[in-house]
Design a protein around this motif. Structure first.
Motif, PDB file in Angstrom:
ATOM      1  N   PHE A 132     -62.319  33.714 -15.654  1.00 38.05           N
ATOM      2  CA  PHE A 132     -62.780  34.339 -16.779  1.00 38.05           C
ATOM      3  C   PHE A 132     -62.007  33.509 -18.032  1.00 38.05           C
ATOM      4  CE2 PHE A 132     -58.850  36.408 -15.756  1.00 38.05           C
ATOM      5  CZ  PHE A 132     -58.750  37.031 -17.008  1.00 38.05           C
ATOM      6  N   SER A 133     -62.747  33.637 -19.367  1.00 35.86           N
ATOM      7  CA  SER A 133     -62.042  32.969 -20.592  1.00 35.86           C
ATOM      8  C   SER A 133     -61.394  33.866 -21.214  1.00 35.86           C
ATOM      9  CB  SER A 133     -63.322  32.270 -21.332  1.00 35.86           C
ATOM     10  OG  SER A 133     -64.192  33.368 -21.664  1.00 35.86           O
ATOM     11  N   GLY A 134     -60.630  33.315 -22.216  1.00 40.59           N
ATOM     12  CA  GLY A 134     -59.877  33.934 -23.174  1.00 40.59           C
ATOM     13  C   GLY A 134     -58.456  33.898 -22.884  1.00 40.59           C
ATOM     14  N   GLY A 135     -57.432  34.202 -23.967  1.00 38.32           N
ATOM     15  CA  GLY A 135     -56.269  34.485 -23.612  1.00 38.32           C
ATOM     16  C   GLY A 135     -55.238  33.128 -23.576  1.00 38.32           C
ATOM     17  N   ILE A 136     -53.827  33.289 -22.804  1.00 40.74           N
ATOM     18  CA  ILE A 136     -53.224  32.190 -22.431  1.00 40.74           C
ATOM     19  C   ILE A 136     -53.282  32.291 -20.534  1.00 40.74           C
ATOM     20  CG2 ILE A 136     -50.981  31.238 -22.263  1.00 40.74           C
ATOM     21  CD1 ILE A 136     -50.509  32.724 -24.739  1.00 40.74           C
ATOM     22  N   GLU A 137     -53.857  31.233 -20.140  1.00 40.61           N
ATOM     23  CA  GLU A 137     -53.759  31.134 -18.621  1.00 40.61           C
ATOM     24  C   GLU A 137     -52.547  30.084 -18.329  1.00 40.61           C
ATOM     25  OE1 GLU A 137     -57.041  29.477 -16.556  1.00 40.61           O
ATOM     26  OE2 GLU A 137     -57.930  29.164 -18.532  1.00 40.61           O
ATOM     27  N   TRP A 138     -52.133  30.729 -16.968  1.00 38.88           N
ATOM     28  CA  TRP A 138     -51.126  29.778 -16.436  1.00 38.88           C
ATOM     29  C   TRP A 138     -51.649  29.118 -15.167  1.00 38.88           C
ATOM     30  CZ3 TRP A 138     -47.916  30.417 -20.074  1.00 38.88           C
ATOM     31  CH2 TRP A 138     -47.667  31.769 -20.328  1.00 38.88           C
ATOM     32  N   ASN A 139     -51.974  27.852 -15.279  1.00 35.75           N
ATOM     33  CA  ASN A 139     -52.733  26.960 -14.320  1.00 35.75           C
ATOM     34  C   ASN A 139     -51.639  26.300 -13.416  1.00 35.75           C
ATOM     35  OD1 ASN A 139     -55.599  27.064 -14.564  1.00 35.75           O
ATOM     36  ND2 ASN A 139     -54.960  26.777 -16.613  1.00 35.75           N
ATOM     37  N   ILE A 140     -51.576  26.480 -12.135  1.00 34.07           N
ATOM     38  CA  ILE A 140     -50.724  25.809 -11.167  1.00 34.07           C
ATOM     39  C   ILE A 140     -51.519  25.405  -9.972  1.00 34.07           C
ATOM     40  CG2 ILE A 140     -49.956  27.988 -10.073  1.00 34.07           C
ATOM     41  CD1 ILE A 140     -47.270  26.402  -9.686  1.00 34.07           C
ATOM     42  N   VAL A 207     -43.542  17.102  -3.072  1.00 33.17           N
ATOM     43  CA  VAL A 207     -44.768  17.917  -3.242  1.00 33.17           C
ATOM     44  C   VAL A 207     -45.427  17.635  -4.412  1.00 33.17           C
ATOM     45  CG1 VAL A 207     -46.085  20.282  -3.084  1.00 33.17           C
ATOM     46  CG2 VAL A 207     -43.979  19.757  -1.734  1.00 33.17           C
ATOM     47  N   PRO A 208     -46.819  17.156  -4.436  1.00 30.48           N
ATOM     48  CA  PRO A 208     -47.525  16.861  -5.753  1.00 30.48           C
ATOM     49  C   PRO A 208     -47.608  18.166  -6.525  1.00 30.48           C
ATOM     50  CG  PRO A 208     -49.063  16.925  -4.059  1.00 30.48           C
ATOM     51  CD  PRO A 208     -47.834  17.049  -3.415  1.00 30.48           C
ATOM     52  N   THR A 209     -47.287  18.145  -7.902  1.00 39.10           N
ATOM     53  CA  THR A 209     -47.287  19.614  -8.760  1.00 39.10           C
ATOM     54  C   THR A 209     -48.302  19.222  -9.696  1.00 39.10           C
ATOM     55  OG1 THR A 209     -44.935  19.479  -7.877  1.00 39.10           O
ATOM     56  CG2 THR A 209     -45.721  21.024  -9.879  1.00 39.10           C
ATOM     57  N   TYR A 210     -48.724  20.383 -10.387  1.00 37.39           N
ATOM     58  CA  TYR A 210     -49.510  20.370 -11.568  1.00 37.39           C
ATOM     59  C   TYR A 210     -49.361  21.700 -12.267  1.00 37.39           C
ATOM     60  CZ  TYR A 210     -54.185  20.857 -13.806  1.00 37.39           C
ATOM     61  OH  TYR A 210     -55.266  21.055 -15.066  1.00 37.39           O
ATOM     62  N   TRP A 211     -49.366  21.362 -13.663  1.00 36.42           N
ATOM     63  CA  TRP A 211     -49.475  22.608 -14.392  1.00 36.42           C
ATOM     64  C   TRP A 211     -49.978  22.371 -15.897  1.00 36.42           C
ATOM     65  CZ3 TRP A 211     -47.357  27.681 -13.766  1.00 36.42           C
ATOM     66  CH2 TRP A 211     -47.502  28.462 -14.867  1.00 36.42           C
ATOM     67  N   TRP A 212     -50.796  23.471 -16.308  1.00 35.48           N
ATOM     68  CA  TRP A 212     -51.187  23.291 -17.718  1.00 35.48           C
ATOM     69  C   TRP A 212     -51.303  24.739 -18.173  1.00 35.48           C
ATOM     70  CZ3 TRP A 212     -52.745  19.467 -21.252  1.00 35.48           C
ATOM     71  CH2 TRP A 212     -52.403  18.272 -20.848  1.00 35.48           C
ATOM     72  N   SER A 213     -50.735  25.006 -19.285  1.00 35.54           N
ATOM     73  CA  SER A 213     -51.022  26.205 -19.920  1.00 35.54           C
ATOM     74  C   SER A 213     -52.067  26.430 -21.019  1.00 35.54           C
ATOM     75  CB  SER A 213     -49.752  26.677 -20.700  1.00 35.54           C
ATOM     76  OG  SER A 213     -48.808  26.678 -19.881  1.00 35.54           O
ATOM     77  N   ASN A 214     -53.139  27.093 -20.628  1.00 32.66           N
ATOM     78  CA  ASN A 214     -54.428  26.747 -21.340  1.00 32.66           C
ATOM     79  C   ASN A 214     -54.673  28.098 -22.568  1.00 32.66           C
ATOM     80  OD1 ASN A 214     -55.000  24.880 -19.537  1.00 32.66           O
ATOM     81  ND2 ASN A 214     -56.672  25.698 -18.748  1.00 32.66           N
ATOM     82  N   LYS A 298     -53.735  18.910 -25.184  1.00 32.18           N
ATOM     83  CA  LYS A 298     -54.904  18.673 -25.210  1.00 32.18           C
ATOM     84  C   LYS A 298     -55.687  19.650 -25.883  1.00 32.18           C
ATOM     85  CE  LYS A 298     -58.551  20.055 -21.697  1.00 32.18           C
ATOM     86  NZ  LYS A 298     -58.962  20.248 -20.319  1.00 32.18           N
ATOM     87  N   LEU A 299     -57.018  19.117 -26.178  1.00 27.75           N
ATOM     88  CA  LEU A 299     -58.046  20.112 -26.995  1.00 27.75           C
ATOM     89  C   LEU A 299     -59.228  20.052 -26.087  1.00 27.75           C
ATOM     90  CD1 LEU A 299     -59.755  21.344 -29.134  1.00 27.75           C
ATOM     91  CD2 LEU A 299     -59.983  19.464 -30.352  1.00 27.75           C
ATOM     92  N   PHE A 300     -59.720  21.199 -25.563  1.00 27.38           N
ATOM     93  CA  PHE A 300     -61.119  21.397 -25.024  1.00 27.38           C
ATOM     94  C   PHE A 300     -62.037  21.891 -25.909  1.00 27.38           C
ATOM     95  CE2 PHE A 300     -64.089  24.073 -22.583  1.00 27.38           C
ATOM     96  CZ  PHE A 300     -64.758  23.114 -22.038  1.00 27.38           C
ATOM     97  N   VAL A 301     -63.259  21.193 -26.120  1.00 25.37           N
ATOM     98  CA  VAL A 301     -64.312  21.599 -26.790  1.00 25.37           C
ATOM     99  C   VAL A 301     -65.612  21.905 -26.248  1.00 25.37           C
ATOM    100  CG1 VAL A 301     -63.385  20.733 -28.859  1.00 25.37           C
ATOM    101  CG2 VAL A 301     -65.238  19.473 -27.730  1.00 25.37           C
TER     102      VAL A 301
END
Length: 652
Positions: A132-140, A207-214, A298-301
């Motif tokens: 779902f959209s909105g706010g700050i999400e923690w992507n791992i 281990v391969p690792t990924y993180w983005w705070s959106n 990053k900017l996403f549009v």
């Protein structure tokens, strides 16, 4: 007078769609992630970026289930929230939905700093579906939105640096088998919400690792980031360097100026402070900054094209304004994964708060003024000091538990005997999903599920696969072993295990379905269709006796069977499957689309067109999926109706 920071429970009531049951079929097909590029594009990339793009990208969703049981019928529903507040800021967190920060209010002005979605509407954007959209999400996990988007995380009170309390969120990320935590706190009198983040690798191998705070922010803004170039990624799956702010004659730092959905990964020079801000026309908005470990911005549009507008309406509430996303990650782009060494960790500190500066003017001058302003309200050295002050508290054991996540972390800790200070995964969190695997761990065998229930999810990591190989070879064990072998890339052994699972069992459909997928991947569509038909017949002879699960498995298997049968022209058999689906299932938007495809295959074009004219909504339409447009084009030369246009790229 300063108000001491508090953490309290709150219940939000908002229009929300029902999440529904998970898909009970194992996700055997390769991961369908839109953020991929052609190999030829890697030749012109910086060497470290090309290496990280090629570093262990995720190819499978296993062991995580697909979440596609949600709908679009929104009704007022109560959602548990945790509110952390001082006299300057109020942050609202949803622990049952990935720990999302859905609201961040600057109390002196009453200004909402984020895009706060007025509804909860899942859509097919997470790696495993529901998001779902909105706010700050923690992507791992891996490139894309986390599988925890709509799942609960653990939450508790923890002492904060300098006194007061922090809100700790933690969970076990199952795609990479990594524990992580997010510590949120508001120093007394601070205009900034701090987030201390840590990812740990307890394994004896890298281990391969990924993180983005959106961070979702209102779309009518200008985005500032300290860069003169960016890496542009569109849904044509090309990655190329472009100038900032203006590209192709348009200022791309203003989201409404773009036509199609796109990512702009800012190339922040080494040594420069890491930050990104979104400001309205008066220069007010939000800034995010961090310690240097969180490298990317990053900017996403969504773009102003019909597809982008359709997605905005789909994910939010029409008439409430659109949004864009500013983001921060471990690598320069989201196509990359970084290496986390064995028995090590990576951590950093983020800060979110109100920001005011001049948004318009000559780019370098605007950036210089913004950086000076940021240094005045939150010095770079202050962020580094806050991080240093937080690190000793990262291992502090949580106090009062405020929310419970899953039991998967507890199962892994029991198996390996790991000590993970600060993030306890306690046996009390083990539940029904973990029960058969706990039995395998302790007794060396898998118990048979009661009645005619589906076999449940499979654990696929090497240690669990080893246990399955040495367990008594029951049909259920052979089925799960086949799934684990398939995940490991040993497809021949997987097929042999599934074939053995067909012996001495009264329920053939789980293994038959797996063999059908194997046939499809091996390009044997006729054999796949035959196995799908047999699997569906078998399921219908002994329907599931678990409440709700029977409908979910019949719908999932029926949809796959119809598609496989249509692919080889067996329209009569596809129609037979269709007739045996539950009427409520056939009424769902995804199945209305399937019905239109079936009618077209039967030569009943007018009836297929009538399905479109009557209208339907495919709740789980995948990001970037153009299936609706392709079917419409097969029916007519007319332009695709706006309500069905979700295209995120120029028409080829």
């Amino acid at each position: 007078m300063e108000v001491v920071t508090t953490i309290r429970h709150e219940v939000l009531t908002l229009p929300a769609a029902h999440l529904g049951p998970d898909n009970p079929l194992p996700a055997l097909r390769p991961l369908d992630e839109t953020h991929r590029i052609e190999d030829r594009d890697k030749e012109d990339l910086p060497r470290d970026m090309a290496r990280q793009i090629g570093h262990a990208p995720l190819h499978s969703l296993l062991p995580v289930p697909v979440r596609d049981g949600y709908d679009r019928r929104r009704a007022p529903r109560a959602v548990d929230a945790l509110v952390i507040e001082n006299d300057r800021l109020r942050a609202t967190v949803l622990p049952a939905l990935g720990g999302r920060v859905v609201s961040l209010v600057h109390r002196p002005t009453g200004r909402e700093l984020l895009y706060r979605n007025p509804v909860f509407q899942p859509a097919n954007f997470a790696l495993n579906g529901a998001w779902f959209s909105g706010g700050i999400e923690w992507n791992i996990g891996a490139t894309g939105h986390t599988t925890l988007s709509c799942s609960p995380v653990h939450a508790a009170r923890v002492p904060a640096p300098g006194g007061g309390e922090m809100l700790r969120l933690w969970e076990w990320e199952r795609l990479r088998d990594l524990p992580f935590q997010v510590d949120l706190w508001l120093p007394d009198g601070s205009d900034f919400l701090y987030a201390g983040v840590r990812i740990r690798n307890p394994h004896e191998m890298p281990v391969p690792t990924y993180w983005w705070s959106n961070i979702a922010v209102p779309e009518e803004c200008r985005v500032l980031a300290p860069a003169e170039e960016a890496w542009h990624f569109g849904y044509e799956r090309r990655l190329r360097r472009v100038p900032v702010p203006e590209y192709d004659g348009v200022d791309r730092t203003c989201p409404p100026h773009s036509t199609y959905a796109a990512d702009y990964f800012y190339d922040v020079p080494d040594g420069r402070r890491r930050w990104i801000a979104a400001l309205d026309h008066e220069g007010h908005g939000l800034v995010q900054t961090s310690t240097d470990a969180l490298r990317g911005r990053k900017l996403f549009v969504w773009g102003r094209g019909p597809g982008g507008r359709s997605w905005q309406r789909w994910l939010t509430e029409p008439g409430t304004g659109g949004y864009c996303e500013i983001q921060a990650g471990l690598a320069r782009t989201q196509l990359e994964h970084v290496r986390l060494e064995a028995e090590s960790e990576v951590s950093w500190l983020e800060a979110y708060g109100p920001f005011t500066t001049r948004p318009e003017g000559e780019w370098n001058g605007v950036l210089k003024e913004a950086e000076n302003r940021l240094e005045a309200v939150l010095p770079r050295a202050g962020v580094d000091s806050a991080y240093a002050a937080w690190r000793p508290y990262a291992d502090t054991e949580p106090g009062e538990r405020l929310a419970a996540g899953s039991g998967w972390g507890a199962l892994e800790v029991l198996r390996a005997g790991w000590k993970l200070p600060g993030t306890p995964f306690e046996e009390s969190t083990l539940g029904e999903e973990q029960a058969p695997w706990l039995h395998l761990l302790r007794a060396g065998s898998l118990p048979e599920p009661p009645g005619t229930r589906p076999p449940g999810g499979t654990l696929v990591a090497r240690h669990w696969r080893d246990m399955l190989e040495t367990a008594p070879a029951t049909p259920l064990t052979e089925y799960h072993l086949g799934v684990a072998q398939w995940h490991a890339g040993d497809r021949a052994q997987a097929e042999r295990s599934w074939e053995r699972a067909l012996r001495n069992t009264s329920s053939w459909w789980p293994a038959l379905r797996c063999l059908a997928v194997a046939d499809q991947e091996a390009r044997h569509p006729e054999r796949a269709a035959d196995r799908y038909a047999r699997a569906f017949d078998d399921l219908c002879r002994a329907p599931c006796d678990e409440e709700g699960a029977g409908t979910a498995v019949t719908a999932a298997l029926g949809r796959e069977a119809i598609e496989a049968l249509l692919a080889v022209g067996r329209t009569a058999d596809a129609r037979s499957v269709w007739r045996r689906l539950d009427p409520a299932t056939r009424a769902r938007g995804r199945f209305r689309l399937t019905e239109a495809a079936l009618l077209l295959a039967e030569g009943r074009r007018e009836e297929a067109r009538a399905v479109f004219d009557a209208g339907f909504e495919v709740a789980d339409l995948r990001e970037g999926d153009e299936v609706i447009g392709r079917l419409w084009s097969a029916l007519t030369d007319e332009p695709l109706p706006e309500r069905h246009d979700f295209r995120m790229r120029p028409t080829p």
